[in-house]
Design an enzyme around this catalytic site. Structure first.
Site, PDB file in Angstrom:
ATOM      1  CE  LYS A  10      46.345  34.715 -59.258  1.00  0.00           C
ATOM      2  NZ  LYS A  10      46.600  33.302 -59.467  1.00  0.00           N
ATOM      3  NE  ARG A  17      47.218  24.445 -40.167  1.00  0.00           N
ATOM      4  CZ  ARG A  17      47.237  24.658 -38.846  1.00  0.00           C
ATOM      5  NH1 ARG A  17      46.231  24.262 -38.114  1.00  0.00           N
ATOM      6  NH2 ARG A  17      48.237  25.280 -38.276  1.00  0.00           N
ATOM      7  CE  LYS A  40      49.428  18.570 -49.270  1.00  0.00           C
ATOM      8  NZ  LYS A  40      49.707  19.818 -49.929  1.00  0.00           N
ATOM      9  CG  ASN A  69      46.130  17.285 -47.603  1.00  0.00           C
ATOM     10  OD1 ASN A  69      46.561  17.665 -46.517  1.00  0.00           O
ATOM     11  ND2 ASN A  69      46.132  18.047 -48.669  1.00  0.00           N
ATOM     12  CG  PHE A 126      42.615  18.382 -38.341  1.00  0.00           C
ATOM     13  CD1 PHE A 126      43.075  19.649 -38.658  1.00  0.00           C
ATOM     14  CD2 PHE A 126      41.959  17.666 -39.318  1.00  0.00           C
ATOM     15  CE1 PHE A 126      42.900  20.183 -39.918  1.00  0.00           C
ATOM     16  CE2 PHE A 126      41.771  18.181 -40.588  1.00  0.00           C
ATOM     17  CZ  PHE A 126      42.250  19.443 -40.889  1.00  0.00           C
ATOM     18  N   GLY A 136      31.859  19.391 -37.951  1.00  0.00           N
ATOM     19  CA  GLY A 136      31.433  20.545 -38.735  1.00  0.00           C
ATOM     20  C   GLY A 136      30.466  20.114 -39.814  1.00  0.00           C
ATOM     21  CB  CYS A 185      43.986  20.773 -50.020  1.00  0.00           C
ATOM     22  SG  CYS A 185      44.768  22.352 -50.354  1.00  0.00           S
ATOM     23  CE  LYS A 228      44.198  20.349 -55.695  1.00  0.00           C
ATOM     24  NZ  LYS A 228      45.528  19.768 -55.704  1.00  0.00           N
ATOM     25  CE  LYS A 256      41.575  26.898 -43.742  1.00  0.00           C
ATOM     26  NZ  LYS A 256      42.783  26.250 -43.283  1.00  0.00           N
TER      27      LYS A 256
HETATM   28  C1  UGA Z   1      44.942  21.354 -45.811  1.00  0.00           C
HETATM   29  C2  UGA Z   1      45.962  20.704 -44.867  1.00  0.00           C
HETATM   30  O1  UGA Z   1      45.555  20.852 -43.498  1.00  0.00           O
HETATM   31  C3  UGA Z   1      47.337  21.335 -45.037  1.00  0.00           C
HETATM   32  O2  UGA Z   1      48.285  20.668 -44.244  1.00  0.00           O
HETATM   33  C4  UGA Z   1      47.744  21.222 -46.527  1.00  0.00           C
HETATM   34  O3  UGA Z   1      48.980  21.854 -46.787  1.00  0.00           O
HETATM   35  C5  UGA Z   1      46.684  21.888 -47.386  1.00  0.00           C
HETATM   36  O4  UGA Z   1      45.410  21.251 -47.144  1.00  0.00           O
HETATM   37  C6  UGA Z   1      47.078  21.703 -48.828  1.00  0.00           C
HETATM   38  O5  UGA Z   1      47.061  20.573 -49.305  1.00  0.00           O
HETATM   39  O6  UGA Z   1      47.519  22.675 -49.461  1.00  0.00           O
HETATM   40  P1  UGA Z   1      43.490  23.609 -45.833  1.00  0.00           P
HETATM   41  O7  UGA Z   1      42.824  23.035 -47.038  1.00  0.00           O
HETATM   42  O8  UGA Z   1      43.961  25.016 -45.871  1.00  0.00           O
HETATM   43  O9  UGA Z   1      44.791  22.729 -45.438  1.00  0.00           O
HETATM   44  O10 UGA Z   1      42.441  23.494 -44.650  1.00  0.00           O
HETATM   45  P2  UGA Z   1      42.324  22.703 -43.265  1.00  0.00           P
HETATM   46  O11 UGA Z   1      42.544  23.639 -42.158  1.00  0.00           O
HETATM   47  O12 UGA Z   1      43.083  21.458 -43.279  1.00  0.00           O
HETATM   48  O13 UGA Z   1      40.756  22.353 -43.293  1.00  0.00           O
HETATM   49  C7  UGA Z   1      40.215  21.452 -44.268  1.00  0.00           C
HETATM   50  C8  UGA Z   1      38.745  21.231 -44.027  1.00  0.00           C
HETATM   51  O14 UGA Z   1      38.537  20.512 -42.804  1.00  0.00           O
HETATM   52  C9  UGA Z   1      37.936  22.514 -43.887  1.00  0.00           C
HETATM   53  O15 UGA Z   1      36.709  22.366 -44.547  1.00  0.00           O
HETATM   54  C10 UGA Z   1      37.746  22.654 -42.391  1.00  0.00           C
HETATM   55  O16 UGA Z   1      36.612  23.381 -42.011  1.00  0.00           O
HETATM   56  C11 UGA Z   1      37.617  21.202 -41.982  1.00  0.00           C
HETATM   57  N1  UGA Z   1      37.956  20.963 -40.559  1.00  0.00           N
HETATM   58  C12 UGA Z   1      39.219  21.133 -40.118  1.00  0.00           C
HETATM   59  C13 UGA Z   1      36.966  20.525 -39.685  1.00  0.00           C
HETATM   60  O17 UGA Z   1      35.795  20.350 -40.067  1.00  0.00           O
HETATM   61  N2  UGA Z   1      37.304  20.273 -38.383  1.00  0.00           N
HETATM   62  C14 UGA Z   1      38.572  20.441 -37.939  1.00  0.00           C
HETATM   63  O18 UGA Z   1      38.811  20.174 -36.719  1.00  0.00           O
HETATM   64  C15 UGA Z   1      39.549  20.881 -38.812  1.00  0.00           C
END
Ligand code: UGA
Length: 428
Positions: free
Chosen positions: A40, A154, A204, A208, A249, A253, A260, A263, A321
């Site tokens: 890495k 994200r 945190k 989530n 949000f 889906g 995240c 977990k 996503k």
């Molecule tokens: C998430 C949090 O949004 C972040 O703030 C956080 O820092 C991160 O986890 C983490 O703990 O490190 P992430 O896992 O990258 O971020 O993804 P998201 O964009 O939050 O999406 C999570 C899930 O929700 C995905 O499966 C996505 O497809 C779904 N989703 C999201 C929906 O089905 N509809 C939405 O409107 C938004």
């Protein structure tokens, strides 16, 4: 406020560590990043990212060429005179769902001998409530501080989230120490919340988990809309315009996933259990999310005459996503596997899934390849390039007419115009 240059070490160069190291260097700090995985580090050193994250590579190359980011070949080298040490190693789920702190404590234990007096250990990875205390005990150094600074990045928009955060949270026993961590973000304008370590860590998990609950609710409303003949898009606009609820949000889906939410919700539930606090909302969100994935499979089956065995299904999107190459806890992958289990012949296309991945189904090179002779097209990830698909060409190449768009990314009018039987979440 302008950022005063500090010496920062970042331990662990996964999604969180890579972004933190590069963006802290971008803010003007002198950063040394270290990872046990030499491969890495070599990739980063060559100006490439070991992960897919839009926009980050430009910042990497900038910070490498101006010397603000150095990839350290040993832990000791990364820690040499470091004032702040960001811990960005994984915190996987243990068997019981609780967060496993092993890698964090190992990193802290190894680092302990090399830390300068007055250094601050900062946890960036999502760590269980109470970790700061455990870290302090493991450090066994009264001259070194511990702080929690959870990340809210994200995947896919980590750069944007780093530069324009809704808030910066820092927790430490000593509020002055917490403030010095917050000051590292000096040039970023954001609300800063300085608190105690347990509150910072809990913020945190609460964030989530609340978002996961919100999505589970939206997906349940979508199922209700399908049943009663309402449209989730209008319903969502109608109740999301209440500013207390909000429109962000809220896209239905195939279920929430990623590294995240699953977990962190499991870890929060486990924290509740440990403390004899019944967290019913979390349980409900988790089982509701399972129902969403089952619902996608059931609805597909129903629309294909009640049978999936022997049917060719083209899947568009495998990552959890869009704008990421991450397949961890991806609902798309789980649905694809379930379809295979039910005897369907699955061919999938994803702009980011690597060829070498060992899938239980076929991987196609393009949307056209995947849809050839398919009886149904199932969209599971909201990749914008799926919008570029040519409905006329694809419907002609298919052996059926069903298009099930679980992400509402395709234009219903365009597809129905060329003869598709178009189905989406939250509409009959
Ligand atoms: C998430 C949090 O949004 C972040 O703030 C956080 O820092 C991160 O986890 C983490 O703990 O490190 P992430 O896992 O990258 O971020 O993804 P998201 O964009 O939050 O999406 C999570 C899930 O929700 C995905 O499966 C996505 O497809 C779904 N989703 C999201 C929906 O089905 N509809 C939405 O409107 C938004």
């Amino acid at each position: 406020m302008l950022t005063t240059m500090s010496k920062i070490a970042v331990l662990g160069t996964g999604y969180v560590g890579t972004t933190t190291a590069i963006m802290m260097a971008h803010l003007g700090h002198s950063v040394r990043a270290y990872d046990k995985d030499a491969k890495k580090l070599k990739t980063l050193m060559s100006g490439q990212l070991p992960i897919y994250e839009p926009g980050l590579e430009g910042y990497l190359n900038q910070s490498l060429s101006n010397g603000s980011l150095v990839l350290a070949d040993t832990l000791a080298h990364s820690l040499e005179s470091a004032e702040f040490i960001f811990i960005c190693v994984p915190t996987p789920s243990a068997e019981d769902g609780s967060a496993d702190l092993r890698f964090v404590l190992d990193a802290v234990g190894e680092a302990s001998l090399h830390l300068s007096k007055g250094a601050v250990i900062v946890t960036k990875s999502t760590v269980p409530v109470g970790s700061s205390e455990k870290i302090a005990a493991k450090l066994a150094r009264t001259d070194v501080h511990v702080a929690s600074n959870p990340e809210f990045l994200r995947e896919g928009s980590a750069v944007e989230d780093f530069l324009n955060p809704d808030r910066i949270v820092v927790g430490a026993e000593n509020r002055n120490v917490a403030q010095t961590v917050a000051d590292l973000y000096g040039s970023i304008s954001s609300r800063v919340i300085v608190t105690d370590p347990n509150s910072a860590e809990l913020i945190k998990y609460a964030s989530n988990s609340f978002l996961a609950i919100k999505l589970s609710f939206i997906n349940e409303m979508a199922r209700l809309c399908e049943a009663v003949g309402a449209d989730i898009n209008d319903v969502m606009t109608g109740f999301g315009t209440d500013s207390r609820i909000g429109q962000k949000f809220t896209s239905p889906g195939p279920g929430w996933g990623g590294s995240c939410f699953p977990k962190d919700t499991a870890a929060l539930r486990s924290l509740g259990e440990e403390n004899s606090v019944d967290l019913q909302m979390i349980d409900a969100a988790l089982s509701s999310n399972l129902s969403t994935k089952k619902h996608v499979v059931a609805r597909l089956r129903k629309n294909l005459g009640g049978e999936l065995s022997g049917k060719k299904i083209a899947i568009l999107g495998l990552t959890f996503k869009a704008f990421t190459d991450d397949l961890r806890e991806s609902p798309a992958l789980e649905i694809a596997k379930e379809l295979v289990h039910l005897g369907a012949l699955v061919t999938a296309f994803d702009p980011q899934s690597k060829k070498q991945q060992d899938f239980e189904f076929e991987l196609a090179d393009s949307i056209d390849d995947a849809s050839l002779n398919a009886e149904a097209l199932l969209v599971l990830t909201e990749w914008p390039e799926f919008r570029e698909a040519n409905p006329e060409q694809i419907i002609r190449a298919m052996n059926g007419d069903l298009v099930f768009d679980t992400r509402d990314i395709l234009s219903e009018n365009d597809w129905t115009h060329y003869g598709a039987r178009f189905v989406r979440m939250g509409k009959k």
